[in-house]
Design a protein around this motif. Structure first.
Motif, PDB file in Angstrom:
ATOM      1  N   UNK A  61      31.028  37.779  31.937  1.00 49.31           N
ATOM      2  CA  UNK A  61      32.456  37.424  31.585  1.00 49.31           C
ATOM      3  C   UNK A  61      32.904  38.985  30.959  1.00 49.31           C
ATOM      4  N   UNK A  62      31.859  39.639  30.351  1.00 51.95           N
ATOM      5  CA  UNK A  62      32.337  41.001  29.646  1.00 51.95           C
ATOM      6  C   UNK A  62      32.602  41.852  31.232  1.00 51.95           C
TER       7      UNK A  62
ATOM      8  N   UNK B 193      36.670  45.099  33.761  1.00 49.38           N
ATOM      9  CA  UNK B 193      36.946  45.507  35.138  1.00 49.38           C
ATOM     10  C   UNK B 193      38.037  44.648  35.711  1.00 49.38           C
ATOM     11  N   UNK B 194      38.352  43.799  35.329  1.00 47.88           N
ATOM     12  CA  UNK B 194      39.234  42.656  35.953  1.00 47.88           C
ATOM     13  C   UNK B 194      38.737  42.337  37.434  1.00 47.88           C
ATOM     14  N   UNK B 195      37.415  42.582  37.673  1.00 45.35           N
ATOM     15  CA  UNK B 195      36.962  42.341  38.874  1.00 45.35           C
ATOM     16  C   UNK B 195      36.824  40.686  39.213  1.00 45.35           C
ATOM     17  N   UNK B 196      37.634  40.641  40.449  1.00 46.94           N
ATOM     18  CA  UNK B 196      37.633  39.249  41.081  1.00 46.94           C
ATOM     19  C   UNK B 196      36.314  38.505  41.118  1.00 46.94           C
ATOM     20  N   UNK B 197      35.383  39.227  41.627  1.00 43.38           N
ATOM     21  CA  UNK B 197      34.075  38.657  42.028  1.00 43.38           C
ATOM     22  C   UNK B 197      33.349  38.128  40.974  1.00 43.38           C
ATOM     23  N   UNK B 198      33.674  38.692  39.665  1.00 37.52           N
ATOM     24  CA  UNK B 198      32.808  38.531  38.460  1.00 37.52           C
ATOM     25  C   UNK B 198      33.487  37.085  37.853  1.00 37.52           C
TER      26      UNK B 198
END
Lengths: 329, 276
Positions: free
Chosen positions: B211-212, B217-222
């Motif tokens: 979640x961090x 990073x606003x990463x979609x995959x995360x």
């Protein structure tokens, strides 16, 4: 009956057990002797399937250990007893182990009594001394009333009374027709307990013979002599019970004659002697000689003189005694 | 016809290896160390304490929350012990086998059960059942403690469709699965320190880290990964999603089962292959 055929164990490039074949027979105590690191424990672990052989097979009463319907009734094993430190009591530890085979409380109490652990049976094993741990390990080995008993260094950490007890127990169980296989790095202990010896060094079998045979061979006294006319003297001394072995230029090793006999014979024939030394090998020395080239961790100092004497099983019968003396100097 | 078969009356009475025996052995081992008893006791005590605290202090200023919220509040009060308890069984599951490696007991276990896998299976089953029972005590005990107090504040669960009871059962199931998951990790790593780090890392740290990453990073995959993490899926197992997003309870249960299967099968393969 334990039968190993072409048994080998490698750890990476290191060879712990190197293609050994042997049979451990029922009704006698078989000693498994060798210096630390010779491969004794690894071999014992392979017998009960804790380690997987790199090559070869080992069977107990004709089958791989794991294939038996009641493994604990076939083999009782004491391996590495010093590792027992747990919050569980001795009683519960034995009860848990026995439960797998439907062995109940009565038998657990029996082996506790047999190994003299009654007073500490309900204490946590973590507080056990080495000797207590060893007794508990032996109790676990006896739990299934096994036909074959494998004990790795069973007298380690035991007091003299305990040592005597293990010795008598092993002999008694063997007399009941069981197969008893126990390891030690102490020749003196084995001489008192075992009927048959398998000597291991650097993963190879150096000797596999009855104790009496190894004793007879290795305690034979030899005489070392030097003479400028060694060849003439050798011819003079040779006889039906006398072995004369040239060891180097002008030197002989003679067995079957005392130093006095040889000195008299030489004087009678007018042959000069430059050295005449009786060389007596003790049991411990015979073992040292047998394994000297195969000790994995030397204490430093004298290094091995070559593998020929040690790796040749014939050397087990004592002809190489003088060579041990050479190294020791 | 069968008269030709030779009866061996003595053979039947002689001890031999059996599935029941191996299960009994693992049960003796589990109950005969203090850490087991303590761990389970702590789960139950803490569950009850939190349920009591939550139910006694909750305050809606006289206005009762909406009906669907009411059931959800009762569920939360009853399952907080599971949320906390997963950390304890996450350690206990590892210790069940890593403790045997550190004490040398594993050699006794594997000489008694040389085929090895039955021993691990029995360990897993005994641990699963015991932890499930403790989970049931935790959730239903908490429910009994919390519901009268909550009712006094005007919060009453709807028992009508059986959904609450089902969710409480699923919560106990999740707790039992955490124990088995941790057992698998302990079998793979064979060390208490490593196993506990891996187990608590998966349960506690992994969701935080992912979640961090998602936040920074606003990463979609995360974000996509979040629901498939062990602990997230675990909470989702017994918590019905209020919105339409994310996995449903059945899917969450499957995700948890997949994590458990990977851990346990991995442990089984290594146990069978490695030298003990």
């Amino acid at each position: 009956m334990i039968r190993a055929e072409g048994l080998a164990k490698r750890y990476g490039s290191k060879i712990a057990v190197d293609d050994i074949t042997f049979t451990v027979r029922p009704g006698v105590v078989t000693g498994f002797l060798g210096p630390n690191g010779a491969g004794k424990s690894t071999t014992m672990r392979m017998i009960v399937g804790l380690d997987r052989p790199s090559a070869g097979t080992v069977t107990v009463n004709g089958r791989a250990y794991a294939q038996h319907a009641a493994p604990l009734r076939e083999v009782g094993a004491l391996l590495d007893a010093k590792a027992i430190h747990t919050g569980r009591s001795a009683y519960n530890r034995l009860l848990a182990m026995g439960a797998t085979h439907g062995i109940g409380k009565a038998r657990v109490r029996e082996v506790i009594a047999l190994t003299g652990l009654e007073s500490v049976a309900n204490k946590r094993v973590g507080g056990f001394s080495l000797g207590m741990g060893q007794r508990l390990g032996i109790a676990a080995a006896l739990l299934g009333d096994p036909a074959t008993l494998i004990l790795d260094e069973p007298v380690n950490g035991l007091d003299p009374e305990g040592v005597m007890w293990v010795r008598n127990l092993a002999r008694h169980l063997a007399s009941e027709g069981r197969t008893i296989f126990l390891s030690s790095h102490l020749m003196s202990e084995m001489a008192l307990t075992a009927d048959h010896l398998i000597v291991l060094g650097r993963g190879r079998i150096l000797a596999d013979a009855p104790v009496a045979e190894i004793l007879a061979a290795s305690t034979r006294t030899s005489v070392r002599l030097r003479s400028p006319q060694a060849d003439r003297l050798a011819a003079l001394l040779r006889g039906p019970d006398v072995t004369v072995t040239p060891t180097e230029q002008g030197a002989l090793s003679v067995t079957g004659l005392t130093a006095a006999d040889i000195g008299d014979a030489a004087a009678g024939a007018g042959i000069p002697l430059h050295e005449l030394t009786p060389v007596a090998a003790s049991l411990e020395e015979a073992y040292m000689e047998l394994t000297q080239d195969d000790v994995e961790y030397h204490a430093g100092g004298a290094g091995p003189t070559g593998r020929a004497a040690g790796s040749d099983p014939a050397a087990a019968t004592g002809t190489g005694t003088t060579e041990y003396q050479e190294v020791a100097r | 016809m069968s008269a030709t078969m030779t009866a061996r009356p003595s053979a039947a009475s002689l001890p031999r290896l059996s599935a029941v025996g191996i299960l009994r052995s693992e049960w003796i081992k589990l109950r005969s160390v203090r850490s087991t008893v303590w761990s389970y006791a702590i789960i139950v005590v803490v569950s009850f304490a939190i349920a009591l605290l939550l139910a006694a202090t909750i305050d809606f200023d006289g206005a009762a929350p909406p009906a669907e919220m009411q059931t959800s509040i009762v569920l939360q009060a009853s399952t907080f012990g599971i949320y906390f308890g997963q950390l304890i069984v996450g350690v206990l599951g590892v210790l069940t086998i890593s403790g045997e490696y550190s004490t040398g007991m594993i050699r006794s276990t594997l000489t008694a059960v040389p085929k090895r896998l039955p021993a691990l299976a029995a360990k897993a089953l005994v641990l699963f059942v015991t932890t499930f029972v403790v989970g049931l005590i935790s959730v239903f005990g908490s429910l009994l403690i919390a519901s009268p107090l909550l009712a006094a504040s005007g919060v009453e669960a709807d028992y009508g469709d059986g959904a609450l009871i089902g969710n409480l059962l699923l919560a106990a199931l999740y707790l039992a699965l955490v124990a088995v998951f941790a057992l698998g990790l302990g079998t793979i790593l064979r060390s208490s320190a490593g196993g506990i780090a891996a187990s608590l890392g998966t349960i506690l740290l992994l969701p935080t880290i992912v979640s961090l990453i998602a936040a920074l990073t606003q990463a979609e995959w995360a974000n996509d990964l979040m629901p498939y993490l062990f602990a997230n899926a675990g909470t989702g197992m017994y918590t019905p999603s209020l919105g339409g997003e994310g996995l449903d309870q059945g899917q969450n249960t499957l995700v948890v089962l997949a994590w458990v299967a990977v851990s346990l099968v991995g442990g089984a393969l290594l146990l069978k292959r490695r030298d003990a």
